[in-house]
Design a protein around this motif. Structure first.
Motif, PDB file in Angstrom:
ATOM      1  N   HIS A  56      47.472  40.037  41.673  1.00  0.00           N
ATOM      2  CA  HIS A  56      48.519  39.111  41.248  1.00  0.00           C
ATOM      3  C   HIS A  56      49.697  39.882  40.649  1.00  0.00           C
ATOM      4  O   HIS A  56      49.524  40.907  39.990  1.00  0.00           O
ATOM      5  N   ARG A  58      51.382  39.598  38.118  1.00  0.00           N
ATOM      6  CA  ARG A  58      51.298  39.797  36.668  1.00  0.00           C
ATOM      7  C   ARG A  58      50.551  41.086  36.300  1.00  0.00           C
ATOM      8  O   ARG A  58      50.759  41.647  35.233  1.00  0.00           O
ATOM      9  N   TYR A  59      49.667  41.569  37.191  1.00  0.00           N
ATOM     10  CA  TYR A  59      48.779  42.675  36.857  1.00  0.00           C
ATOM     11  C   TYR A  59      48.950  43.926  37.709  1.00  0.00           C
ATOM     12  O   TYR A  59      48.756  45.036  37.223  1.00  0.00           O
ATOM     13  N   ARG A 124      41.427  32.251  36.814  1.00  0.00           N
ATOM     14  CA  ARG A 124      42.481  32.582  37.786  1.00  0.00           C
ATOM     15  C   ARG A 124      43.477  33.513  37.109  1.00  0.00           C
ATOM     16  O   ARG A 124      43.495  33.591  35.885  1.00  0.00           O
ATOM     17  N   PRO A 125      44.312  34.208  37.877  1.00  0.00           N
ATOM     18  CA  PRO A 125      45.254  35.145  37.256  1.00  0.00           C
ATOM     19  C   PRO A 125      46.197  34.521  36.228  1.00  0.00           C
ATOM     20  O   PRO A 125      46.641  35.200  35.316  1.00  0.00           O
ATOM     21  N   THR A 126      46.482  33.238  36.352  1.00  0.00           N
ATOM     22  CA  THR A 126      47.430  32.617  35.420  1.00  0.00           C
ATOM     23  C   THR A 126      46.843  31.448  34.637  1.00  0.00           C
ATOM     24  O   THR A 126      47.564  30.797  33.894  1.00  0.00           O
ATOM     25  N   ALA A 127      45.546  31.176  34.795  1.00  0.00           N
ATOM     26  CA  ALA A 127      44.957  30.029  34.104  1.00  0.00           C
ATOM     27  C   ALA A 127      43.446  30.185  34.004  1.00  0.00           C
ATOM     28  O   ALA A 127      42.831  30.880  34.805  1.00  0.00           O
TER      29      ALA A 127
END
Length: 162
Positions: A56, A58-59, A124-127
């Motif tokens: 993702h 973000r990472y 999940r990557p964001t939640a």
């Protein structure tokens, strides 16, 4: 009881804007302050069972050069760390919170005393919770519990024109 057999697992770590080589060449593994800050499972080094979680935006660390020296948020090369995680006596989050009656906060306060790490998720990557690109997370809170094994470099391929 609350204890689990000590376990070492392989997991994935995305270093965001920090060059993975800088982390891999460190003397004591992934340092806790380097990790995700005050995340869902407190400050620690966050790793994922599945690489898709760390891919993702973000990472994942991205660069224009295959060596990953120069960070480029739009670079074509993606870099992830494959790490060994020394979990020790780990807290399996959902099982403890749902079955033992302990609050999340009271359990997290005991990290480092009763527990060496957390196994959480799927997230999940964001939640929080299951869904696209979800993964079990392994979070360690002491320096040296997360040791780099490999830097994996890859490119995302475009689908072929049919």
């Amino acid at each position: 009881g609350d204890s689990e057999v000590a376990a070492t697992v392989s997991a994935w770590h995305g270093s965001a804007t920090t060059p993975p080589l800088k982390i891999a060449q460190g003397k004591s593994g992934l340092a806790t302050p380097y990790g995700a800050g005050q995340g869902y499972y407190k400050q620690g080094c966050y790793t994922a069972e599945h690489a898709s979680f760390c891919h993702h935006a973000r990472y994942v660390y991205r660069s224009s050069d295959v060596e990953g020296v120069l960070y480029d948020p739009n670079g074509r090369f993606h870099h992830l760390l494959l790490v060994k995680v020394q979990r020790g006596n780990f807290l399996r989050d959902a099982a403890h919170w749902q079955n033992k009656g302990d609050s999340r906060d009271s359990l997290l306060q005991r990290l480092g005393e009763n527990f060496d790490s957390v196994e959480g998720g799927p997230h999940r990557p964001t939640a929080a919770g299951p869904g696209a690109d979800d993964s079990k997370l392994y979070v360690v809170h002491q320096q040296g519990q997360c040791l780099p094994s490999f830097i994996v470099t890859y490119q995302q391929l475009s689908p072929p024109n049919l």
